[in-house]
Design a protein around this motif. Sequence first.
Motif, PDB file in Angstrom:
ATOM      1  N   ARG A  10       0.832  -1.219   0.000  1.00 41.88           N
ATOM      2  CA  ARG A  10       0.000   0.000   0.000  1.00 41.88           C
ATOM      3  C   ARG A  10       0.862   1.262   0.000  1.00 41.88           C
ATOM      4  NH1 ARG A  10      -2.065  -3.210   3.410  1.00 41.88           N
ATOM      5  NH2 ARG A  10      -1.357  -2.086   5.258  1.00 41.88           N
ATOM      6  N   ASN A  38      -0.421  -0.050  -8.508  1.00 41.58           N
ATOM      7  CA  ASN A  38      -1.845   0.084  -8.154  1.00 41.58           C
ATOM      8  C   ASN A  38      -2.592  -1.234  -8.337  1.00 41.58           C
ATOM      9  OD1 ASN A  38      -1.820   2.742  -7.330  1.00 41.58           O
ATOM     10  ND2 ASN A  38      -2.401   3.580  -9.329  1.00 41.58           N
ATOM     11  N   ARG A  39      -2.333  -1.900  -9.456  1.00 38.52           N
ATOM     12  CA  ARG A  39      -2.983  -3.178  -9.742  1.00 38.52           C
ATOM     13  C   ARG A  39      -2.566  -4.239  -8.713  1.00 38.52           C
ATOM     14  NH1 ARG A  39      -6.962  -6.278 -11.083  1.00 38.52           N
ATOM     15  NH2 ARG A  39      -6.507  -8.044 -12.458  1.00 38.52           N
ATOM     16  N   GLU A  42      -4.321  -3.649  -5.486  1.00 39.17           N
ATOM     17  CA  GLU A  42      -5.728  -4.037  -5.607  1.00 39.17           C
ATOM     18  C   GLU A  42      -5.885  -5.561  -5.502  1.00 39.17           C
ATOM     19  OE1 GLU A  42      -9.180  -3.957  -9.082  1.00 39.17           O
ATOM     20  OE2 GLU A  42      -7.461  -2.621  -9.265  1.00 39.17           O
ATOM     21  N   GLN A  43      -4.990  -6.295  -6.189  1.00 41.77           N
ATOM     22  CA  GLN A  43      -5.046  -7.758  -6.152  1.00 41.77           C
ATOM     23  C   GLN A  43      -4.758  -8.296  -4.745  1.00 41.77           C
ATOM     24  OE1 GLN A  43      -2.163  -8.224  -9.336  1.00 41.77           O
ATOM     25  NE2 GLN A  43      -3.696  -9.197 -10.656  1.00 41.77           N
ATOM     26  N   SER A  45      -5.314  -6.724  -1.946  1.00 46.70           N
ATOM     27  CA  SER A  45      -6.487  -6.385  -1.124  1.00 46.70           C
ATOM     28  C   SER A  45      -7.632  -7.374  -1.368  1.00 46.70           C
ATOM     29  CB  SER A  45      -6.938  -4.960  -1.437  1.00 46.70           C
ATOM     30  OG  SER A  45      -8.133  -4.662  -0.753  1.00 46.70           O
ATOM     31  N   ASP A  46      -7.890  -7.664  -2.647  1.00 46.41           N
ATOM     32  CA  ASP A  46      -8.971  -8.601  -2.990  1.00 46.41           C
ATOM     33  C   ASP A  46      -8.675 -10.008  -2.453  1.00 46.41           C
ATOM     34  OD1 ASP A  46     -10.300  -6.584  -4.293  1.00 46.41           O
ATOM     35  OD2 ASP A  46      -9.597  -7.148  -6.299  1.00 46.41           O
ATOM     36  N   LYS A 161     -13.257  -9.275  -4.322  1.00 51.86           N
ATOM     37  CA  LYS A 161     -13.650  -7.961  -4.851  1.00 51.86           C
ATOM     38  C   LYS A 161     -15.077  -7.600  -4.438  1.00 51.86           C
ATOM     39  CE  LYS A 161     -11.857  -7.096  -8.889  1.00 51.86           C
ATOM     40  NZ  LYS A 161     -10.844  -6.047  -8.520  1.00 51.86           N
TER      41      LYS A 161
END
Length: 602
Positions: A10, A38-39, A42-43, A45-46, A161
């Motif tokens: 992050r 960023n991607r 996001e991955q 986090s998901d 997600k």
Amino acid sequence: MVNQLTSLVRRQAAKYGNREVFSHKDYSTNRWVSTSWNRFAEQVSDMAKAMVILGIREEENISTYTQNKPEGLIVDFAAFDNRAVTVPLYPTSSLDQIKYIIDEAEIRFLFVGGQVQYDNAIIALRECPTLEKLILFDPDIKRAESDSSSVYFEDLIAMGKSADEKVCEEVERRRNAGSPDDLATLIYTSGTTGEPKGVMLAHSNYDEAMRIHLQRLVTCSDKDVSLCFLPLTHVFERAWSYYCLTVGMRIAINVDPKDIQNTIREIRPTIMCSVPRFWEKVYSAIQDNLSKMKGIARRLAERAFVIGRRRNVEYLRAGKRVPLWLECQYRFYDKFVFSKIRRAVGVENGNIFPTAGAPLSDTINEFLHICGINIVYGYGLSETTATVSCFDLVGYEFGTVGSLMPDIQVKLGENNEILVKGKTVMKGYYRKPEETARVFTEDGWFRTGDAGKVNEQGALVLTERLKDLFKTSNGKYIAPQALETRLGEDKYIDQVAVIGDQRKYVTAIIIPAYEALKEYAAQKQIQYRNLEELVKNQKIQALISERIEALQKNFARFEQIKRFTLLPQAFSMEKGELTNTLKIRRSVINLLYKDEIEAMYA
């Protein structure tokens, strides 16, 4: 306090945004696929939310069984968000090997890389009591008809997600509950002797490793491109990859180990971690090409190595200013000789090339430095979160494994065993209190199992692996690795296992470099139908005998190889002769080649 690795993705995504964090080759299209920070964030986090939905608990062991893939890094950092512990398995591990670790670590969830791993994992799913579910990275994996519980990685990402607020809050709670004492990984040793042991590395170990590497490796920056080549299961590549992410450098992930030569030429990395085996092959290939040179080209190359040694070894290594006349000569030879060598290998953009995991010949090490390939040779173990010592930018000494890392302490114990103390030293071996007690002294020093000394300049010198040390029936001690490393320099010798424990003299099982032998056979018009016939040929035997005599002349008479056997097939991991990190398993070789060994003492 949130652990450094837990907050890393992050933090870096906020800093770097859409800049590339890593890339990997998609072999279906033969193209490199880029992933941004960023991607990646996001991955992660998901996947972290999906882990909560799956039922993965805090401080639970979860396992990855995969070749190097981006998904492996996503799982690592999602696990850190959940205070879970990752247990990486080598992609080449056999069914019995993975079952042992799954059972001991009580793995419920196993993340699987490809079809080969799946085929073993689906059997383990039936036979291991704790194993509940497989998560499949590759969407092309063909599932067994009986498999109704496995889930594909992308489906899990989609599940995360669409997670509800309650799940998001739970991930946040776990993340904030993290402690430096939390286990981050269990790294299982490859087990050259005995059964593998789970090295317990806490977040505090990795935090310290990041800190001291940032302090030591001052030439590394977010402008570098690191090629991820060694298995991420290995502590060397794993800790290095975490360091790359900490620095913000791009990582090119080599998915197929067999494709490394193409990959390195496509990526042209500035940095790549490797074991000495890689550079031994590079050295052999360069020497082979040099041996074919004639006339002016040969004289040019010979003069280049004289100038290269003077400039790179005598001046730059010592931290001295290079005289203008020498610099001008070097630039000439660099343009016409060295740059071509580096370009052929794929390392012309090189910054540093960290190398460890086994002994590296001083001859090869110095030769690479002469060519302008900056090998940072070092020493470390899984139990010390990798690096204990490594070459400095200047002042490094051949014959050593460099100076100690900042705040790492070393002293010598019984039989000159290297003892280590510092914040990177493991908590212990998982569920093996007796083994843990055995490797720590009463006052908390870790016993490495390696013998050595610290020289007057403060550099660490390795002398032998105490477990490998053996004694002939004449009472003479032999350190086989020194001889194996020396013989490994030869273009006709690929792998060596020195034999002699409780024997009258020293012998060796040798895997020749088959392509070089075939070329020699063609030159000498040696006829053969297969490799078995070739290695038994008297002229080939005489060639190898001559090479061994020349290479071992500086060893004491009692250390020298008196007889040898050439094998028509290489040592392999599949037969158990090599560990996953390509170290030879002496006990297995002694067992498999019992007849050949006995024949050498007949």
